[in-house]
Design a protein around this motif. Structure first.
Motif, PDB file in Angstrom:
ATOM      1  N   UNK A 304      -2.195 -19.105  12.792  1.00 49.22           N
ATOM      2  CA  UNK A 304      -2.538 -18.564  14.103  1.00 49.22           C
ATOM      3  C   UNK A 304      -3.157 -19.621  15.004  1.00 49.22           C
ATOM      4  N   UNK A 305      -2.675 -19.752  16.243  1.00 46.69           N
ATOM      5  CA  UNK A 305      -3.415 -20.558  17.234  1.00 46.69           C
ATOM      6  C   UNK A 305      -4.656 -19.794  17.655  1.00 46.69           C
ATOM      7  N   UNK A 353     -16.416  -9.452  13.899  1.00 48.04           N
ATOM      8  CA  UNK A 353     -15.368 -10.226  13.229  1.00 48.04           C
ATOM      9  C   UNK A 353     -15.002 -11.397  14.127  1.00 48.04           C
ATOM     10  N   UNK A 354     -15.111 -12.614  13.585  1.00 49.53           N
ATOM     11  CA  UNK A 354     -14.854 -13.809  14.401  1.00 49.53           C
ATOM     12  C   UNK A 354     -13.899 -14.737  13.673  1.00 49.53           C
ATOM     13  N   UNK A 355     -13.034 -15.442  14.398  1.00 49.57           N
ATOM     14  CA  UNK A 355     -12.178 -16.461  13.777  1.00 49.57           C
ATOM     15  C   UNK A 355     -12.967 -17.734  13.508  1.00 49.57           C
ATOM     16  N   UNK A 356     -12.574 -18.457  12.487  1.00 45.44           N
ATOM     17  CA  UNK A 356     -13.192 -19.737  12.151  1.00 45.44           C
ATOM     18  C   UNK A 356     -12.120 -20.822  12.258  1.00 45.44           C
ATOM     19  N   UNK A 357     -12.029 -21.473  13.412  1.00 43.21           N
ATOM     20  CA  UNK A 357     -10.956 -22.455  13.628  1.00 43.21           C
ATOM     21  C   UNK A 357     -11.393 -23.873  13.292  1.00 43.21           C
ATOM     22  N   UNK A 358     -10.402 -24.746  13.255  1.00 44.33           N
ATOM     23  CA  UNK A 358     -10.629 -26.182  13.054  1.00 44.33           C
ATOM     24  C   UNK A 358     -10.915 -26.797  14.414  1.00 44.33           C
ATOM     25  N   UNK A 359     -12.196 -26.982  14.728  1.00 44.16           N
ATOM     26  CA  UNK A 359     -12.613 -27.541  16.017  1.00 44.16           C
ATOM     27  C   UNK A 359     -13.734 -28.544  15.784  1.00 44.16           C
ATOM     28  N   UNK A 360     -14.003 -29.326  16.830  1.00 42.86           N
ATOM     29  CA  UNK A 360     -15.158 -30.207  16.811  1.00 42.86           C
ATOM     30  C   UNK A 360     -14.943 -31.565  16.180  1.00 42.86           C
ATOM     31  N   UNK A 361     -13.738 -31.843  15.671  1.00 44.97           N
ATOM     32  CA  UNK A 361     -13.428 -33.134  15.073  1.00 44.97           C
ATOM     33  C   UNK A 361     -12.430 -33.867  15.960  1.00 44.97           C
ATOM     34  N   UNK A 363      -9.654 -34.960  15.222  1.00 47.62           N
ATOM     35  CA  UNK A 363      -8.283 -34.549  14.918  1.00 47.62           C
ATOM     36  C   UNK A 363      -8.115 -33.037  14.951  1.00 47.62           C
ATOM     37  N   UNK A 364      -9.094 -32.312  15.464  1.00 49.58           N
ATOM     38  CA  UNK A 364      -9.041 -30.849  15.456  1.00 49.58           C
ATOM     39  C   UNK A 364      -7.889 -30.352  16.332  1.00 49.58           C
ATOM     40  N   UNK A 521     -13.278 -30.357  21.015  1.00 51.36           N
ATOM     41  CA  UNK A 521     -11.901 -30.726  20.676  1.00 51.36           C
ATOM     42  C   UNK A 521     -11.312 -29.630  19.785  1.00 51.36           C
ATOM     43  N   UNK A 522     -10.103 -29.200  20.113  1.00 51.60           N
ATOM     44  CA  UNK A 522      -9.461 -28.132  19.365  1.00 51.60           C
ATOM     45  C   UNK A 522      -9.558 -26.782  20.044  1.00 51.60           C
ATOM     46  N   UNK A 523     -10.451 -26.658  21.027  1.00 55.70           N
ATOM     47  CA  UNK A 523     -10.564 -25.410  21.778  1.00 55.70           C
ATOM     48  C   UNK A 523      -9.417 -25.246  22.761  1.00 55.70           C
ATOM     49  N   UNK A 524      -9.363 -24.092  23.394  1.00 54.23           N
ATOM     50  CA  UNK A 524      -8.293 -23.795  24.345  1.00 54.23           C
ATOM     51  C   UNK A 524      -8.898 -23.329  25.663  1.00 54.23           C
ATOM     52  N   UNK A 525      -8.239 -23.641  26.805  1.00 52.65           N
ATOM     53  CA  UNK A 525      -8.734 -23.169  28.101  1.00 52.65           C
ATOM     54  C   UNK A 525      -8.737 -21.631  28.160  1.00 52.65           C
ATOM     55  N   UNK A 526      -9.572 -21.095  29.028  1.00 57.17           N
ATOM     56  CA  UNK A 526      -9.705 -19.635  29.102  1.00 57.17           C
ATOM     57  C   UNK A 526      -8.395 -18.972  29.503  1.00 57.17           C
ATOM     58  N   UNK A 527      -7.560 -19.664  30.279  1.00 64.76           N
ATOM     59  CA  UNK A 527      -6.313 -19.068  30.737  1.00 64.76           C
ATOM     60  C   UNK A 527      -5.325 -18.769  29.626  1.00 64.76           C
TER      61      UNK A 527
END
Length: 587
Positions: A304-305, A353-361, A363-364, A521-527
């Motif tokens: 999942x993105x 309930x929250x997603x735990x994504x690969x962010x903050x690195x 290469x995220x 890094x790895x996050x997505x814009x609100x749009x």
């Protein structure tokens, strides 16, 4: 207590970070100290008593440190230096050895043929002669050929001073306020006291630690400086320490690289934090959601993105409500549903309930690695049991589905055995409209950093959004092209975020920076996120990314805004060690 003091004779520490050769390592890693002791013991032919002392030292826990603040830091550029490439000589010698072996094999076979062997033996010897002659011919091209022409191979010529290749090297260093570092084991016990004489003798012979530029003296001290770094599970700085058997591992490694080949120092990573941060963390206000942190990691199915993960969190909540209504009561507890008996949103604590994504690195990529079910800390025991029973019913449903599939294939014994092995697994399937995600409950410490509770709950002053916050009140003119109108909208948005912090029992932030783009890094814009609420009547909430700073550290998990129970408004703590310092030269 055991304490070793390291004095920097030149006032400067030169050592590259293990994961970035262009940056300096600070504070000094305790594993470097241990490696310097072992190297000195081996080079000076230390005795068995010193070897026993080194083995005992490797069994101690990671030490606390006193490392002074940095006064001056040098981020050196690339320096191109000649390479002492011994591989050319080794290759040349190896080819000569192969040529000699082939020549001897041919001569022995020819001598055996002259003795008039039997037919079978003669055919074997003739094959040996032919094989040896082919090898000799091939090796002559690489070894004998250049001798006949009076030339050296290009790689060998490259060893000459005027022809050496050059490779970039980096020599970062720092000058601390005081040129001394203390390594402190408060609970060393009587074991190390027995080795005091061997330790003193070995410390006196060490002249450098790390890079050859770092000349030092080492000595035992009974009066160390107060520690300002200590091992801590929530620490944001990784230092290296050793494990039992480290001396033997270093000896075996040296036998392979001989001090000239590239090598990696055997060590184990240990999380460290400043002692001041640890004290602040103990006194930090705690989020209302800081109860059980139940993690399910993705183990199969769709990837999942991040924007779709918030929709998946809503699907997970509906599934949890559905399984909560099975077998126990037709009325779902408000801790699960988030609604009172009359159907209105409850004001009581309930699951998020929250997603735990690969962010903050660096290469995220934002890929969702799992989901966390957050149980509020003020949740009563009845509500907590209702959530746990619902999760248990969901996991049982997964096992029942797999067993039903096994019964439809009675001849497939391998599948039945696999299902028996999975009896202890706690898994759930998350079925979306176009995808299915397979999740497995994490028991114990998660392998992935992004799936650990401490990654999301550690105390910090600075927090950044991973998923955008759905503001409780519409700021209207937040993104207006009119500067005055945008400022008024920004004030309303900041006030809404402050109110959200109040509801979690946290102080209001001292500073909030809003943006449409992700701060990590790895996050997505609100749009790119679906509207909230989705598929329901009523106005859509405004989504914003934020960077929030509190006047004191606060402990998470920090999930803010109207969508906090279904994956929106998740923030990540940023350790102080990860923030840029005013005195750092960032050029």
């Amino acid at each position: 207590m055991l304490a070793i003091r390291m004095e920097l004779l030149g006032g400067r520490w030169a050592a590259s970070a293990y994961n970035d050769r262009t940056r300096v390592e600070w504070p000094p890693h305790p594993a470097r100290l241990y490696s310097a002791l072992v190297a000195t013991w081996a080079e000076t032919e230390g005795d068995d008593a010193e070897a026993a002392m080194l083995d005992a030292l490797a069994t101690l826990p990671p030490p606390r440190l006193h490392a002074p603040e940095i006064r001056e830091q040098r981020q050196s550029g690339a320096v191109y230096v000649p390479v002492n490439d011994t591989s050319a000589i080794r290759t040349y010698d190896a080819n000569w050895q192969k040529l000699n072996d082939a020549w001897l094999a041919r001569e022995e076979a020819l001598a055996a043929l002259s003795a008039d062997p039997g037919e079978k033996e003669r055919r074997r010897l003739e094959k040996t002669v032919a094989k040896s002659e082919r090898a000799i011919e091939k090796l002559r091209e690489t070894v004998a050929g250049f001798l006949a022409q009076g030339e050296a191979p290009p790689k060998v010529l490259g060893l000459l001073p005027d022809r050496r290749a050059k490779q970039p090297r980096f020599f970062p260093s720092v000058c601390p306020d005081r040129p001394r570092i203390d390594f402190i084991w408060a609970d060393a016990g009587p074991t190390m006291e027995e080795h005091r004489g061997a330790l003193d003798a070995l410390l006196a012979r060490v002249h450098r630690v790390g890079h050859s530029h770092t000349l030092v003296t080492l000595r035992y001290t009974d009066d160390p400086m107060p520690a300002n770094w200590e091992p801590h599970d929530e620490g944001g700085t990784i230092l290296r320490w050793v494990e039992p058997g480290q001396r033997r591992a270093l000896e075996e490694g040296h036998a392979l690289h001989l001090g000239v080949e590239p090598r990696v120092m055997p060590a184990r990573p240990v999380a460290y934090a400043r002692c001041e941060e640890v004290r602040e963390a103990r006194e930090a206000p705690v989020s209302a959601l800081a109860g059980d942190f139940i993690v399910y990691e993705r183990c199969g199915g769709a990837s999942l993105p991040l924007p779709q993960a918030c929709r998946a969190a809503r699907i997970a909540h509906r599934a949890l409500v559905r399984f909560a209504s099975r077998g126990h009561s037709d009325v779902v507890h408000r801790a699960v549903s988030g609604r009172d008996a009359d159907g209105t949103p409850t004001q009581s604590p309930h699951v998020a309930i929250v997603p735990l994504p690969f962010v903050g690195s660096s290469y995220a990529d934002g890929t969702v690695m799992g989901f966390a079910f957050l149980l509020p800390r003020d949740l009563d025991e009845e509500g907590r049991l209702a959530i746990l029973r619902a999760l248990g019913a969901w996991e049982s449903h997964w096992r029942d589905e797999k067993r039903a599939a096994a019964r439809m294939s009675p001849g497939d014994r391998g599948l039945a055995d696999a299902l028996d092995a999975l009896d202890d697994e706690r898994r759930i399937d998350l079925h979306g409209e176009h995808h299915t995600v397979e999740l497995r409950r994490v028991r114990g410490r998660a392998q992935s950093y992004n799936l650990r509770d401490t990654t999301w709950t550690r105390a910090a002053r600075e927090w950044m959004t991973v998923t955008p916050i759905a503001l409780d009140r519409n700021p209207k003119t937040l993104w207006s092209g009119n500067p005055d109108a945008a400022a008024r909208g920004g004030e309303r948005a900041v006030a809404s975020i402050g109110d959200a912090c109040d509801r979690l029992g946290l102080p209001r932030p001292e500073h909030v920076a809003l943006d449409r783009n992700p701060p990590l890094v790895g996050g997505e814009p609100v749009g790119r996120f679906p509207p909230f609420p989705e598929g329901e009547r009523g106005p859509r909430r405004v989504l914003v990314h934020a960077r929030i700073r509190f006047s004191q550290p606060v402990r998470g998990p920090l999930v803010l805004g109207a969508g906090r129970f279904v994956g929106l408004g998740l923030l990540r703590p940023i350790p102080r060690s990860a923030l840029p310092r005013p005195e750092e030269d960032t050029e």
